[in-house]
Write a protein that holds these residues in place. Structure first.
Motif, PDB file in Angstrom:
ATOM      1  N   ARG A   1      23.175  27.045  14.193  1.00 56.25           N
ATOM      2  CA  ARG A   1      24.425  26.540  13.615  1.00 56.25           C
ATOM      3  C   ARG A   1      24.236  26.183  12.138  1.00 56.25           C
ATOM      4  O   ARG A   1      25.063  26.523  11.291  1.00 56.25           O
ATOM      5  N   ALA A   2      23.136  25.502  11.818  1.00 59.40           N
ATOM      6  CA  ALA A   2      22.868  25.135  10.417  1.00 59.40           C
ATOM      7  C   ALA A   2      22.658  26.390   9.566  1.00 59.40           C
ATOM      8  O   ALA A   2      23.158  26.474   8.438  1.00 59.40           O
ATOM      9  N   ARG A   3      21.917  27.374  10.104  1.00 54.49           N
ATOM     10  CA  ARG A   3      21.707  28.629   9.372  1.00 54.49           C
ATOM     11  C   ARG A   3      23.038  29.282   9.022  1.00 54.49           C
ATOM     12  O   ARG A   3      23.241  29.713   7.886  1.00 54.49           O
ATOM     13  N   GLU A   4      23.927  29.385   9.992  1.00 61.14           N
ATOM     14  CA  GLU A   4      25.223  30.034   9.763  1.00 61.14           C
ATOM     15  C   GLU A   4      26.037  29.285   8.713  1.00 61.14           C
ATOM     16  O   GLU A   4      26.667  29.908   7.849  1.00 61.14           O
ATOM     17  N   SER A   5      26.024  27.975   8.762  1.00 66.46           N
ATOM     18  CA  SER A   5      26.765  27.174   7.783  1.00 66.46           C
ATOM     19  C   SER A   5      26.205  27.367   6.383  1.00 66.46           C
ATOM     20  O   SER A   5      26.954  27.603   5.414  1.00 66.46           O
ATOM     21  N   ILE A   6      24.887  27.302   6.259  1.00 63.28           N
ATOM     22  CA  ILE A   6      24.255  27.472   4.950  1.00 63.28           C
ATOM     23  C   ILE A   6      24.421  28.908   4.464  1.00 63.28           C
ATOM     24  O   ILE A   6      24.638  29.141   3.265  1.00 63.28           O
TER      25      ILE A   6
ATOM     26  N   CYS B   1      20.222  35.439   9.833  1.00 57.12           N
ATOM     27  CA  CYS B   1      21.588  35.453  10.375  1.00 57.12           C
ATOM     28  C   CYS B   1      22.064  36.875  10.652  1.00 57.12           C
ATOM     29  O   CYS B   1      22.681  37.142  11.690  1.00 57.12           O
TER      30      CYS B   1
ATOM     31  N   GLY C   1      26.954  30.834   4.894  1.00 58.41           N
ATOM     32  CA  GLY C   1      28.292  30.924   4.305  1.00 58.41           C
ATOM     33  C   GLY C   1      28.315  30.380   2.882  1.00 58.41           C
ATOM     34  O   GLY C   1      28.916  30.987   1.984  1.00 58.41           O
ATOM     35  N   ALA C   2      27.634  29.260   2.667  1.00 61.21           N
ATOM     36  CA  ALA C   2      27.571  28.680   1.317  1.00 61.21           C
ATOM     37  C   ALA C   2      26.804  29.598   0.370  1.00 61.21           C
ATOM     38  O   ALA C   2      27.190  29.759  -0.799  1.00 61.21           O
TER      39      ALA C   2
ATOM     40  N   GLU D   1      29.038  32.453  -0.662  1.00 66.43           N
ATOM     41  CA  GLU D   1      30.108  32.004  -1.565  1.00 66.43           C
ATOM     42  C   GLU D   1      29.595  31.674  -2.968  1.00 66.43           C
ATOM     43  O   GLU D   1      30.281  31.938  -3.951  1.00 66.43           O
TER      44      GLU D   1
END
Length: 185
Positions: free
Chosen positions: A41-46, A130, A48-49, A52
């Motif tokens: 979950r943390a990998r996916e969130s980071i 990811c 995305g950042a 971007e």
């Protein structure tokens, strides 16, 4: 400078992935570290950042067939070269995790444990992991009997048992000993 790292050298199935990332010093990404030190979950969130905020990023792979034809080291170098070539810009320097580096059109520097030491390599580690995990989830949809969604192709006890039960699928790396032994049996 771009950071470069790979994901998926050790599994028995699926492609090896590599990513190249040029971070923007004016748009830092919080939480960058070795992808193995982060939850999915943390990998996916980071990730995305990173996508971007990075000045440039690219993810590429080498297939199981390419791994079998070239060997895992050369296939990894190929995936890294593809990732750097895919950036859309030519970095002056590529900093690569580990002690082996691909031949690139720019200067190359290796850094052992770079995925834990250099933010751009950490970012590449996260994007590569990811992307590979998503590919293994897609392969699970095609070959559910192998449970790629659980082990991502790594040689876990479950994967080895399922491999013995069902034999290899087209995504298994036949040049890897556990798969090769089953094919010879």
């Amino acid at each position: 400078m771009c950071g470069v790292d790979e994901a998926g050298r050790g599994p028995l199935a699926g492609p090896v992935y590599a990513a190249a990332v040029v971070l923007d010093p004016g748009a830092p990404v919080a939480g960058l570290r070795d992808s193995k030190a982060l939850s999915a979950r943390a990998r996916e969130s980071i990730a995305g950042a990173i996508r971007e905020r990075a000045l440039a990023w690219s993810v590429a792979s080498a297939s199981a067939a390419e791994i079998d034809a070239l060997n895992i080291l050369q296939a990894t170098m190929l995936a890294m070269r593809r990732a750097v070539d895919g950036l859309g810009l030519r970095p002056a320097l590529a900093r690569v995790d580990g002690n082996r580096a691909p031949v690139l059109a720019c200067a190359v520097e290796t850094l052992v444990r770079g995925d834990a030491l250099d933010p751009a390599i950490s970012a590449a580690s996260i994007l590569a992991k990811c992307a590979r995990d998503a590919q293994m989830d897609a392969l699970h949809e095609r070959f559910p009997q192998y449970r790629f969604d659980l082990h991502k192709g790594y040689p876990t006890a479950l994967h080895l048992a399922l491999l013995r039960e069902h034999g290899p699928c087209p995504e298994h790396r036949r040049s890897f000993a556990p798969v090769r032994k089953l094919e010879q049996a």
